[in-house]
Design a protein around this motif. Structure first.
Motif, PDB file in Angstrom:
ATOM      1  N   ALA A   1      -8.392  -2.077   1.488  1.00 27.27           N
ATOM      2  CA  ALA A   1      -7.087  -1.841   0.866  1.00 27.27           C
ATOM      3  C   ALA A   1      -6.766  -2.957  -0.135  1.00 27.27           C
ATOM      4  O   ALA A   1      -6.222  -2.703  -1.219  1.00 27.27           O
ATOM      5  CB  ALA A   1      -6.000  -1.765   1.942  1.00 27.27           C
ATOM      6  N   THR A   2      -7.112  -4.194   0.221  1.00 28.15           N
ATOM      7  CA  THR A   2      -6.900  -5.334  -0.686  1.00 28.15           C
ATOM      8  C   THR A   2      -7.756  -5.185  -1.938  1.00 28.15           C
ATOM      9  O   THR A   2      -7.322  -5.520  -3.050  1.00 28.15           O
ATOM     10  CB  THR A   2      -7.225  -6.663   0.032  1.00 28.15           C
TER      11      THR A   2
ATOM     12  N   PRO B   1      -4.462   4.031  -0.005  1.00 30.54           N
ATOM     13  CA  PRO B   1      -4.823   4.421   1.364  1.00 30.54           C
ATOM     14  C   PRO B   1      -5.165   3.197   2.208  1.00 30.54           C
ATOM     15  O   PRO B   1      -5.882   2.302   1.759  1.00 30.54           O
ATOM     16  CB  PRO B   1      -6.058   5.311   1.162  1.00 30.54           C
ATOM     17  N   LEU B   2      -4.610   3.170   3.413  1.00 29.59           N
ATOM     18  CA  LEU B   2      -4.847   2.035   4.314  1.00 29.59           C
ATOM     19  C   LEU B   2      -5.165   2.575   5.704  1.00 29.59           C
ATOM     20  O   LEU B   2      -4.279   3.044   6.420  1.00 29.59           O
ATOM     21  CB  LEU B   2      -3.613   1.118   4.357  1.00 29.59           C
TER      22      LEU B   2
ATOM     23  N   ARG C   1      -5.776  -0.325  10.128  1.00 31.74           N
ATOM     24  CA  ARG C   1      -4.892  -1.476   9.909  1.00 31.74           C
ATOM     25  C   ARG C   1      -5.183  -2.544  10.951  1.00 31.74           C
ATOM     26  O   ARG C   1      -5.396  -2.266  12.120  1.00 31.74           O
ATOM     27  CB  ARG C   1      -3.426  -1.014  10.005  1.00 31.74           C
ATOM     28  N   HIS C   2      -5.158  -3.797  10.503  1.00 33.75           N
ATOM     29  CA  HIS C   2      -5.447  -4.969  11.339  1.00 33.75           C
ATOM     30  C   HIS C   2      -6.888  -5.005  11.828  1.00 33.75           C
ATOM     31  O   HIS C   2      -7.188  -5.657  12.833  1.00 33.75           O
ATOM     32  CB  HIS C   2      -4.475  -5.075  12.516  1.00 33.75           C
ATOM     33  N   ARG C   3      -7.760  -4.316  11.119  1.00 35.35           N
ATOM     34  CA  ARG C   3      -9.197  -4.515  11.270  1.00 35.35           C
ATOM     35  C   ARG C   3      -9.712  -5.025   9.928  1.00 35.35           C
ATOM     36  O   ARG C   3      -9.205  -4.640   8.860  1.00 35.35           O
ATOM     37  CB  ARG C   3      -9.911  -3.225  11.686  1.00 35.35           C
ATOM     38  N   ALA C   4     -10.698  -5.888   9.967  1.00 30.48           N
ATOM     39  CA  ALA C   4     -11.116  -6.607   8.763  1.00 30.48           C
ATOM     40  C   ALA C   4     -11.517  -5.680   7.621  1.00 30.48           C
ATOM     41  O   ALA C   4     -11.080  -5.854   6.476  1.00 30.48           O
ATOM     42  CB  ALA C   4     -12.264  -7.559   9.108  1.00 30.48           C
TER      43      ALA C   4
ATOM     44  N   CYS D   1       0.834  -1.207   0.000  1.00 32.03           N
ATOM     45  CA  CYS D   1       0.000   0.000   0.000  1.00 32.03           C
ATOM     46  C   CYS D   1       0.867   1.256   0.000  1.00 32.03           C
ATOM     47  O   CYS D   1       0.558   2.248  -0.675  1.00 32.03           O
ATOM     48  CB  CYS D   1      -0.940  -0.005   1.203  1.00 32.03           C
ATOM     49  N   SER D   2       1.961   1.209   0.754  1.00 30.90           N
ATOM     50  CA  SER D   2       2.868   2.359   0.805  1.00 30.90           C
ATOM     51  C   SER D   2       3.538   2.582  -0.553  1.00 30.90           C
ATOM     52  O   SER D   2       3.619   3.713  -1.040  1.00 30.90           O
ATOM     53  CB  SER D   2       3.926   2.123   1.892  1.00 30.90           C
TER      54      SER D   2
END
Length: 458
Positions: free
Chosen positions: A152-153, A139-140, A143-146, A133-134
């Motif tokens: 982002a995916t 944009p992300l 992070r580490h939330r579904a 993403c970077s």
């Protein structure tokens, strides 16, 4: 139609893992046509370190639906779609396992955005979601939330769809015979393709090219592939950390076992448990007491100076001592089969001639002790094991000299080897230890016809 999916879990591998949150974007290649996001009650405690990573704690999921309650929605929204995720093997197998626990069969075609990115956007240092993403300015958030990771995916997947050559790559990945979605996400397919279908040793290596697992196989490629299908927690974690593969041909299983044992002891890979440490060995040794009587005793190998013979365990040591004690009419007391007694009274051996009662001279007794020790030493044979080589015009030789493993050699069938000195030139020296002794002993018992006592018959 695609469903881009991300889950958060309790963090217990695959089979013990429970979903705490799920997010699904149904995507037709142009736009999102449906979205579903929900916390999930895992019906178990969420570990503190997982809460620290995701922010999801027990209180948040207490009133959330269970996987059983939302299973119909997941089945409905993903029906007739291709399951897409970053490191798809993890998300897909956790969901599949959750459904199996409910008695529901779950099967979907899969695409992995890690492997797709490696193919379509080569040359990046890292293909983790955050680093991708970077690098691609995606944009992300959360992070580490579904939902944050799934969204982002989704954007990444859209970019991959629009990348030049994507249609060919997508088609090849979705081919039923393709192994792309079976291989670990960080492992290039070329690394797997180079593996041979021959006996030998294989190495799983991380991104720094450090061995994390070493194994042996009769068919290297087939055995390595079996690791990728294994869904135990250890195997999933190991494969996820695998970025490179390497191998050494051995020509046969015996040499593969010996090579594997030596490599594990040398490199100490993270995921190998057995053979890292040499199990305590025991040895028979001799010493003379203040009265000049020669004792035959046994102890751990480090405490047995100049041991005459080595054994796997105490039981084997005692059995060998009982045998020579009876054969050479020695005293059980001075063979340390009985301790802290004045006179021997061994329940099996009744042949002591009275050295423990001063009824026999030390000189005569010691003479029989020396004969017994010589008998033990002579039992330490020198022999060769002849096996298949790595190619048709080659043989493999394993050398055992006076009971100790010396190493192995690969020798052309045209080579003239007439004596031990000629053979030594070809031998790849190896260390003798309990594991090599066990490997060779087992082999000799199973295939005595391959054991050669002299070079002339070789």
């Amino acid at each position: 139609m695609y469903t881009i999916i991300d889950i958060e879990t309790t963090g217990n591998g695959i089979k013990g893992n429970k979903i705490t949150e799920i997010s699904i974007f149904k995507f037709n290649g142009q736009e999102v046509v449906e979205e579903y996001t929900s916390l999930v009650n895992p019906e178990c405690d969420i570990p503190y370190f997982i809460t620290g990573l995701t922010g999801i704690d027990n209180a948040m999921v207490r009133d959330a639906p269970t996987i059983k309650e939302i299973a119909p929605k997941i089945l409905e929204i993903t029906k007739d779609t291709i399951f897409v995720a970053h490191s798809v093997g993890f998300d897909y197998n956790v969901i599949k396992n959750e459904f199996e626990n409910l008695g529901i069969s779950y099967s979907r075609k899969k695409l992995c955005t890690v492997r797709l990115s490696r193919k379509l956007i080569p040359g990046l240092q890292s293909y983790s979601l955050g680093k991708l993403c970077s690098a691609l300015k995606i944009p992300l958030s959360d992070r580490h939330r579904a939902r944050g990771d799934a969204h982002a995916t989704l954007i990444l997947f859209e970019k991959l769809l629009k990348t030049e050559g994507s249609s060919t790559v997508f088609s090849s990945f979705l081919n039923a015979k393709s192994q792309e979605n079976t291989l670990p996400p960080s492992l290039p397919k070329e690394e797997f393709n180079k593996l041979p279908n021959t006996p030998g040793v294989y190495y799983f290596k991380d991104a720094k090219n450090k061995s994390i697992y070493i194994g042996k196989a009769i068919n290297i490629k087939k055995r390595v592939l079996s690791h990728f299908y294994n869904k135990s927690n250890k195997e999933v974690e190991m494969c996820a950390n695998t970025a490179h593969l390497d191998f050494e041909n051995s020509g046969n299983e015996l040499v593969a076992l010996l090579m594997e044992s030596a490599a594990i002891k040398k490199e100490m890979p993270l995921y190998n448990k057995a053979q890292k440490k040499t199990t305590i060995q025991y040895g028979i040794f001799c010493y003379e007491d203040r009265n000049g009587v020669m004792h035959i005793a046994y102890n751990k190998i480090k405490l047995a100076p100049n041991s005459v013979q080595q054994f796997f365990n105490i039981t084997d040591c005692r059995f060998a001592l009982e045998k020579i004690c009876e054969e050479f009419e020695l005293c059980p007391k001075y063979c340390h089969l009985q301790e802290n007694i004045g006179q021997c009274s061994h329940y099996k051996i009744k042949k002591c001639n009275g050295i423990c009662q001063q009824k026999e001279s030390v000189e005569i007794y010691n003479k029989r002790v020396k004969q017994a020790l010589k008998s033990l030493q002579n039992s330490q044979e020198t022999y060769l094991i002849k096996e298949k080589g790595r190619v048709s015009n080659e043989i493999a030789i394993v050398l055992v000299e006076q009971g100790e493993y010396q190493g192995y050699a690969f020798i052309s069938k045209d080579e003239q080897v007439n004596n031990l000195e000629d053979l030594q030139v070809h031998i790849i020296p190896q260390k003798h230890n309990l594991d090599t002794l066990r490997i060779i002993s087992n082999y000799v018992q199973k295939k005595p016809k391959n054991v050669i006592s002299s070079l002339t018959s070789y």
